[in-house]
Write an enzyme that holds these catalytic residues in place. Structure first.
Site, PDB file in Angstrom:
ATOM      1  N   SER A 128       0.827  -1.205   0.000  1.00 58.12           N
ATOM      2  CA  SER A 128       0.000   0.000   0.000  1.00 58.12           C
ATOM      3  C   SER A 128       0.860   1.252   0.000  1.00 58.12           C
ATOM      4  O   SER A 128       1.967   1.254   0.502  1.00 58.12           O
ATOM      5  CB  SER A 128      -0.912   0.031   1.224  1.00 58.12           C
ATOM      6  N   LYS A 182      -4.612  -6.690   3.252  1.00 52.66           N
ATOM      7  CA  LYS A 182      -4.542  -5.536   2.344  1.00 52.66           C
ATOM      8  C   LYS A 182      -5.948  -5.150   1.874  1.00 52.66           C
ATOM      9  O   LYS A 182      -6.282  -3.965   1.761  1.00 52.66           O
ATOM     10  CB  LYS A 182      -3.652  -5.865   1.138  1.00 52.66           C
ATOM     11  N   HIS A 185      -7.557  -3.337   4.658  1.00 54.49           N
ATOM     12  CA  HIS A 185      -6.947  -1.993   4.662  1.00 54.49           C
ATOM     13  C   HIS A 185      -7.662  -1.085   3.661  1.00 54.49           C
ATOM     14  O   HIS A 185      -8.041   0.039   3.983  1.00 54.49           O
ATOM     15  CB  HIS A 185      -5.461  -2.100   4.323  1.00 54.49           C
ATOM     16  N   ASN A 186      -7.840  -1.580   2.457  1.00 63.61           N
ATOM     17  CA  ASN A 186      -8.495  -0.758   1.429  1.00 63.61           C
ATOM     18  C   ASN A 186      -9.939  -0.453   1.802  1.00 63.61           C
ATOM     19  O   ASN A 186     -10.427   0.641   1.553  1.00 63.61           O
ATOM     20  CB  ASN A 186      -8.433  -1.447   0.070  1.00 63.61           C
ATOM     21  N   GLU A 189      -9.899   2.216   4.276  1.00 66.75           N
ATOM     22  CA  GLU A 189      -9.574   3.455   3.545  1.00 66.75           C
ATOM     23  C   GLU A 189     -10.856   4.060   2.941  1.00 66.75           C
ATOM     24  O   GLU A 189     -11.072   5.272   3.042  1.00 66.75           O
ATOM     25  CB  GLU A 189      -8.554   3.090   2.462  1.00 66.75           C
TER      26      GLU A 189
HETATM   27  P1  NBP Z   1      -0.764  -1.947 -14.135  1.00 65.01           P
HETATM   28  O1  NBP Z   1      -1.724  -2.552 -13.211  1.00 65.01           O
HETATM   29  O2  NBP Z   1      -1.188  -0.827 -15.005  1.00 65.01           O
HETATM   30  O3  NBP Z   1      -0.162  -3.108 -15.073  1.00 65.01           O
HETATM   31  C1  NBP Z   1       0.772  -2.840 -16.083  1.00 65.01           C
HETATM   32  C2  NBP Z   1       1.881  -3.858 -16.028  1.00 65.01           C
HETATM   33  O4  NBP Z   1       1.354  -5.185 -16.189  1.00 65.01           O
HETATM   34  C3  NBP Z   1       2.860  -3.661 -17.184  1.00 65.01           C
HETATM   35  O5  NBP Z   1       4.159  -3.961 -16.715  1.00 65.01           O
HETATM   36  C4  NBP Z   1       2.373  -4.694 -18.189  1.00 65.01           C
HETATM   37  O6  NBP Z   1       3.350  -5.095 -19.096  1.00 65.01           O
HETATM   38  C5  NBP Z   1       2.056  -5.818 -17.262  1.00 65.01           C
HETATM   39  N1  NBP Z   1       1.269  -6.901 -17.861  1.00 65.01           N
HETATM   40  C6  NBP Z   1      -0.030  -6.944 -18.234  1.00 65.01           C
HETATM   41 BR1  NBP Z   1      -1.148  -5.535 -18.167  1.00 65.01          BR
HETATM   42  N2  NBP Z   1      -0.416  -8.121 -18.724  1.00 65.01           N
HETATM   43  C7  NBP Z   1       0.704  -8.878 -18.727  1.00 65.01           C
HETATM   44  C8  NBP Z   1       0.964 -10.205 -19.124  1.00 65.01           C
HETATM   45  N3  NBP Z   1       0.009 -10.984 -19.622  1.00 65.01           N
HETATM   46  N4  NBP Z   1       2.230 -10.671 -18.985  1.00 65.01           N
HETATM   47  C9  NBP Z   1       3.202  -9.883 -18.501  1.00 65.01           C
HETATM   48  N5  NBP Z   1       3.008  -8.614 -18.066  1.00 65.01           N
HETATM   49  C10 NBP Z   1       1.772  -8.116 -18.184  1.00 65.01           C
HETATM   50  O7  NBP Z   1       0.560  -1.497 -13.341  1.00 65.01           O
HETATM   51  P2  NBP Z   1       0.673  -0.669 -11.975  1.00 65.01           P
HETATM   52  O8  NBP Z   1      -0.292   0.461 -11.917  1.00 65.01           O
HETATM   53  O9  NBP Z   1       2.122  -0.394 -11.832  1.00 65.01           O
HETATM   54  O10 NBP Z   1       0.224  -1.711 -10.848  1.00 65.01           O
HETATM   55  C11 NBP Z   1       0.866  -2.958 -10.678  1.00 65.01           C
HETATM   56  C12 NBP Z   1       0.146  -3.732  -9.602  1.00 65.01           C
HETATM   57  O11 NBP Z   1       0.222  -3.029  -8.378  1.00 65.01           O
HETATM   58  C13 NBP Z   1      -1.344  -3.955  -9.876  1.00 65.01           C
HETATM   59  O12 NBP Z   1      -1.727  -5.216  -9.407  1.00 65.01           O
HETATM   60  C14 NBP Z   1      -1.994  -2.879  -9.060  1.00 65.01           C
HETATM   61  O13 NBP Z   1      -3.313  -3.209  -8.708  1.00 65.01           O
HETATM   62  C15 NBP Z   1      -1.081  -2.834  -7.865  1.00 65.01           C
HETATM   63  N6  NBP Z   1      -1.122  -1.589  -7.126  1.00 65.01           N
HETATM   64  C16 NBP Z   1      -1.181  -0.407  -7.761  1.00 65.01           C
HETATM   65  C17 NBP Z   1      -1.198   0.774  -7.041  1.00 65.01           C
HETATM   66  C18 NBP Z   1      -1.224   2.092  -7.722  1.00 65.01           C
HETATM   67  O14 NBP Z   1      -1.310   3.108  -7.024  1.00 65.01           O
HETATM   68  N7  NBP Z   1      -1.137   2.149  -9.034  1.00 65.01           N
HETATM   69  C19 NBP Z   1      -1.152   0.743  -5.657  1.00 65.01           C
HETATM   70  C20 NBP Z   1      -1.081  -0.466  -5.028  1.00 65.01           C
HETATM   71  C21 NBP Z   1      -1.061  -1.620  -5.782  1.00 65.01           C
HETATM   72  P3  NBP Z   1       3.476  -4.296 -20.520  1.00 65.01           P
HETATM   73  O15 NBP Z   1       4.320  -3.106 -20.236  1.00 65.01           O
HETATM   74  O16 NBP Z   1       4.170  -5.280 -21.393  1.00 65.01           O
HETATM   75  O17 NBP Z   1       2.092  -3.960 -20.982  1.00 65.01           O
END
Ligand code: NBP
Length: 479
Positions: A128, A182, A185-186, A189
């Protein structure tokens, strides 16, 4: 291989987490992303961090020292399954796959069992704190095996946020425990944000405060026992002016709240486990109501609400503050009860005090208030509710009259305060000697012979409602 840790998935969360890892003493970080452009971008901007950049998954796996440890930060669901499969084909017994995404804990339980069969360690770790947390220190909620924690613990401790001198990470429990916590937690939130939003709405629409006034109010609140990240950013948001119109930004933003679904998961699981998390539920429903724009328009066309004008005392802001604090205590008490029920259902041992500790830094709900929860569980680890703790019991009873005034004022003014009022109803339910559940049992026995128990003697009873209405002792109903 030379890297002690690897990150797969280099979108915003993964690249920030990789940078966080690489900037800590003793870590060499391997990185890989399906689309190479993201890897190249990270290398171009942060070559100084000594990443081992892989262009294929084979290269990535080969760059890891054993036991191989890889953190996956990709889209939850199918993307995560795809990456797990690629790693699992190449990893050897004892290696560790960590899913740092927002997985559903049921998926984590399934994945952990599947990988355990192959001798692999799978750790679902809730992370988080958004982008900022991933880069500078998140709150981390890992599940998985004790064996995995041996290797992973020091690495996660090195990158976690620090609160009161302690890293905001603990081994939450086995398999899906981390992602479950987690999820809660959400949910909390959601509840916390809803309560703050209700406070804002009442102060503005009933109290007549301007957004400038409110910036001052929330900044002042942030110096007291409401001190928290969410109160702090509330003041920031309210202080923001729209560049185009010059209006407060909050007045230009459409009043339709979005969500990514973790609040819904929390409520679904709570309903299944029979735990009333009404604070979280009201928050999820309030977002849903807000986004039903055509429904809102249709009702507004026909219904004209005309509440009588309500006079508010000078102490109105103090009353709202007390209502907010009391409602917040209820929301957290409910959330912790859900963790207890989840632990019972899924066979986890979860230290509630340790959970409150790791939420004190890095994450969205970080707050002074969590220190009081830590103390409550230190004083009595077996509390059935935080409301039973003397500190919180006193905080609630001290604010009780103000809380009641605010809920009445909200109703009289036509300003919705579902969070405040449902929290008060929950408190009043627990505090009541008798509940109308007795009547419900009577109704159930009437139409379905569902039976009831009596206050004055043991046994299970049924009244012959369609006969002569005498009472008979019976076996418990199976309906
Ligand atoms: P995203 O959730 O937007 O996912 C994008 C990533 O997933 C890219 O690296 C993409 O690769 C990869 N990907 C996908 Br889509 N399908 C794939 C596949 N079949 N094989 C391999 N790679 C694949 O990224 P994020 O916002 O950085 O979040 C990552 C995780 O963290 C998520 O589970 C999210 O829920 C969690 N999270 C996010 C936040 C936040 O604030 N954003 C906070 C807490 C947790 P590519 O570049 O090749 O398309």
């Amino acid at each position: 291989g030379q890297a002690n840790i690897g990150v797969v998935g280099l979108a915003v969360m993964g690249s920030n987490l990789a940078r966080n890892l690489a900037s800590r003493e003793g870590n060499t970080v391997a990185v890989y992303n399906r689309t190479q452009a993201r890897t190249d971008e990270l290398m171009a901007e942060h070559a100084d961090l000594g990443f081992l950049a892989a262009t294929t998954i084979d290269e990535f796996v080969a760059s890891l020292s054993t036991p191989r440890t890889a953190i996956i930060m990709v889209q939850a669901g199918r993307g995560t399954d795809a990456v797990i499969e690629q790693l699992a084909e190449r990893f050897e017994p004892g290696d560790i796959i960590v899913d740092g995404g927002n997985a559903n804990f049921q998926d984590t339980i399934r994945r952990e069992a599947e990988l355990r069969e192959k001798g692999l360690n799978f750790v679902g770790a809730g992370i988080s704190g958004g982008e900022e947390g991933a880069l500078n220190g998140p709150s981390i909620m890992p599940g998985g095996s004790d064996e995995a924690w041996q290797t992973l613990g020091p690495v996660l401790r090195s990158i976690a946020a620090v609160a009161e001198g302690e890293p905001c990470v603990t081994h939450v429990g086995h398999d899906g425990a981390g992602h479950f916590v987690k999820m809660v937690h959400n949910g909390i939130e959601y509840a916390d944000m809803q309560l703050i939003a209700e406070a804002y709405d009442l102060l503005r629409r009933v109290g007549g405060a301007s957004t400038e006034d409110l910036v001052g109010v929330f900044r002042a609140w942030n110096d007291g026992d409401l001190e928290s990240y969410l109160i702090e950013i509330t003041a920031e948001v309210l202080a923001q002016r729209d560049a185009e119109t010059g209006e407060p930004l909050v007045d230009v933003i459409a009043d339709q709240a979005g969500s990514k679904g973790t609040g819904v998961w929390t409520v679904q699981n709570a309903v299944g486990l029979g735990v009333p998390v009404s604070g979280i539920g009201e928050a999820v429903f309030a977002r849903a109501v807000s986004s039903k724009t055509t429904l809102r328009e249709a009702v507004r066309r026909t219904v004209v609400s005309r509440p009588d004008p309500v006079e508010v005392p000078d102490s109105f802001a103090d009353d709202v503050r007390a209502a907010l604090y009391a409602s917040k205590v209820v929301a957290y008490a409910q959330g912790f009860n859900l963790i207890v029920a989840g632990a019972e259902q899924y066979g986890w041992t979860i230290d509630l005090g340790a959970i409150a500790k790791i939420w004190r830094g890095g994450c969205i709900i970080r707050a002074q208030f969590l220190n009081r929860i830590v103390e409550a569980y230190q004083n009595n680890p077996d509390l059935q509710s935080l409301l039973e703790d003397p500190y919180f019991a006193k905080a609630i009873t001290d604010g009780e009259q103000a809380w009641r005034r605010i809920v009445s004022t909200a109703a009289a003014s036509g300003v919705p305060a579902p969070g405040f009022s449902s929290a008060l109803a929950y408190y009043d339910s627990l505090a009541s000697d008798r509940l109308p559940a007795a009547l419900i049992q009577g109704q159930r026995d009437f139409f379905g012979a569902h039976t009831y128990q009596r206050v004055d003697k043991p046994g299970v009873f049924h009244t012959l409602w369609s006969g002569d209405r005498t009472e008979i002792a019976t076996e418990p109903s199976t309906h």
